[in-house]
Design a protein around this motif. Structure first.
Motif, PDB file in Angstrom:
ATOM      1  N   UNK A   1       0.849  -1.191   0.000  1.00 48.47           N
ATOM      2  CA  UNK A   1       0.000   0.000   0.000  1.00 48.47           C
ATOM      3  C   UNK A   1       0.886   1.242   0.000  1.00 48.47           C
ATOM      4  N   UNK A   2       1.441   1.601  -1.159  1.00 46.97           N
ATOM      5  CA  UNK A   2       2.445   2.669  -1.210  1.00 46.97           C
ATOM      6  C   UNK A   2       1.885   4.081  -1.333  1.00 46.97           C
ATOM      7  N   UNK A   3       0.569   4.225  -1.414  1.00 50.82           N
ATOM      8  CA  UNK A   3      -0.013   5.517  -1.756  1.00 50.82           C
ATOM      9  C   UNK A   3      -0.216   6.456  -0.566  1.00 50.82           C
ATOM     10  N   UNK A   4      -0.035   5.953   0.670  1.00 47.79           N
ATOM     11  CA  UNK A   4      -0.237   6.788   1.851  1.00 47.79           C
ATOM     12  C   UNK A   4       0.831   6.475   2.898  1.00 47.79           C
ATOM     13  N   UNK A   5       1.096   7.430   3.791  1.00 51.62           N
ATOM     14  CA  UNK A   5       2.051   7.166   4.876  1.00 51.62           C
ATOM     15  C   UNK A   5       1.473   6.199   5.895  1.00 51.62           C
ATOM     16  N   UNK A   6       2.333   5.640   6.714  1.00 55.99           N
ATOM     17  CA  UNK A   6       1.941   4.680   7.746  1.00 55.99           C
ATOM     18  C   UNK A   6       1.990   5.340   9.116  1.00 55.99           C
ATOM     19  N   UNK A   7       0.988   5.049   9.922  1.00 52.58           N
ATOM     20  CA  UNK A   7       1.036   5.309  11.355  1.00 52.58           C
ATOM     21  C   UNK A   7       1.262   3.958  12.043  1.00 52.58           C
ATOM     22  N   UNK A   8       2.300   3.864  12.827  1.00 55.95           N
ATOM     23  CA  UNK A   8       2.576   2.665  13.614  1.00 55.95           C
ATOM     24  C   UNK A   8       1.997   2.932  15.004  1.00 55.95           C
ATOM     25  N   UNK A   9       0.763   2.486  15.245  1.00 57.33           N
ATOM     26  CA  UNK A   9       0.066   2.895  16.459  1.00 57.33           C
ATOM     27  C   UNK A   9       0.183   1.906  17.616  1.00 57.33           C
ATOM     28  N   UNK A  10       0.826   0.773  17.385  1.00 52.56           N
ATOM     29  CA  UNK A  10       1.203  -0.120  18.485  1.00 52.56           C
ATOM     30  C   UNK A  10       2.549  -0.738  18.148  1.00 52.56           C
ATOM     31  N   UNK A  11       3.518  -0.478  18.981  1.00 52.14           N
ATOM     32  CA  UNK A  11       4.839  -1.089  18.820  1.00 52.14           C
ATOM     33  C   UNK A  11       5.453  -1.281  20.203  1.00 52.14           C
ATOM     34  N   UNK A  12       5.986  -2.461  20.431  1.00 54.11           N
ATOM     35  CA  UNK A  12       6.653  -2.775  21.697  1.00 54.11           C
ATOM     36  C   UNK A  12       7.501  -4.018  21.487  1.00 54.11           C
TER      37      UNK A  12
END
Length: 326
Positions: free
Chosen positions: A240-251
């Motif tokens: 999905x290259x058309x929009x930026x990513x939000x990484x909303x859970x990372x641990x």
């Protein structure tokens, strides 16, 4: 995802499917992620500063809202976020320095009246179908800049792996209730699956005719391996290259044995995640999980929390404040 799910039976294991090594078991809390106080509506505190959002490969000027705009030198504006789980209080949020935005699993700020960054840095979430009426009310009245949508619809926590909260086809129908609001003041963030490689997204977009209503994609990821973080996010962006990513859970979750990650290793992992996010060119925001300590047996965030219920900090609180994405 370590929130305390409303309606989950006491003691039911919440097993997570996905791409990670090992296995994990989660136990629902009796508190179900709620507090005894009445949640307050999202306050309207729009700032006039602007940020650059990479959308469709083009740098676009947008108006910012929420947050202090004071991420540590070196991090792109708005990149530093924190995810809070059930039982969060505004006082815990206000302890965290260097925070741009914070989220929890609902459209309102829990814990009663909020002030400071607990009020101004909050981004609402339409996490489940039941949140839609309140999300629409907030969008129409408070006009938040962002609204996150469905939380891990590919997985149902009170039943077990393979039982989606919402099948992609049904979610495609449900999202139509807010689709007419797209294109206004509020921008929508796409649903986040428990497994970034799950075909749920492909099926959802094929059925909903709604992919263009989202301004960012959303990813959740638990691993102790930074190389896996980089690969998973790069693979998702390739799909999905058309929009930026939000990484909303990372641990640094999915450790073997569980909860075996030392604080200094968790700190190095945190630095590495934010460094990669800045260097990637396609990740706009990273929400560290969890801002508050969970005592419900969730092994994914037992070595990543920042503040406990008594407002005592973990060794990561100062590390988070110092993160400069370098």
């Amino acid at each position: 995802m370590p929130f305390w799910l409303e309606g989950a039976p006491e003691g039911v294991p919440l097993n997570i499917p996905g791409v990670w090594d090992g296995s994990a078991s989660r136990t629902a809390s009796a508190d179900r992620g709620t507090t005894s106080e009445t949640a307050t509506a999202l306050p309207v505190t729009e700032n006039t500063r602007s940020s650059i959002s990479r959308t469709n490969g083009t740098a676009t000027q947008i108006t910012g809202s929420g947050g202090s705009g004071r991420a540590a030198a070196g991090c792109p504006e708005f990149m530093k976020g924190v995810t809070f789980n059930g039982g969060v209080t505004p006082a815990q949020v206000n302890m965290i320095k260097g925070l741009d935005n914070w989220i929890t699993f609902g459209p309102d700020i829990p814990g009663g009246a909020a002030e400071g960054q607990a009020a101004t840095a909050f981004i609402p979430m339409m996490a489940f179908e039941k949140d839609i009426p309140r999300a629409k009310e907030i969008i129409n009245s408070s006009h938040p800049e962002w609204m996150l949508t469905f939380n891990e619809p590919d997985h149902k926590y009170d039943i077990g792996p393979g039982s989606p909260t919402m099948e992609a086809g049904y979610a495609a129908q449900v999202i139509q209730q807010v689709k007419p609001l797209a294109g206004g003041t509020t921008k929508f963030v796409a649903p986040a699956t428990a497994d970034p490689y799950d075909p749920w997204h492909d099926n959802f977009y094929a059925a909903c005719d709604c992919q263009n209503m989202f301004s960012a994609y959303n990813v959740h990821l638990y691993t102790t391996d930074l190389a896996k973080v980089n690969k998973t996010l790069t693979d998702f962006h390739a799909r999905f290259p058309d929009k930026p990513i939000w990484l909303t859970e990372i641990a640094p979750g999915m450790a073997t044995p569980p909860c075996s990650v030392p604080w200094d290793a968790a700190a190095d992992f945190m630095r590495g995640v934010y460094r990669f996010a800045k260097e990637s060119g396609f990740i706009d925001r990273v929400f560290w999980n969890s801002g508050n300590q969970l005592l419900n047996g969730d092994t994914n965030v037992c070595n990543s929390w920042l503040v406990d219920a008594g407002l005592q900090s973990s060794p990561l609180l100062d590390v988070y404040a110092s993160i400069d994405c370098s």
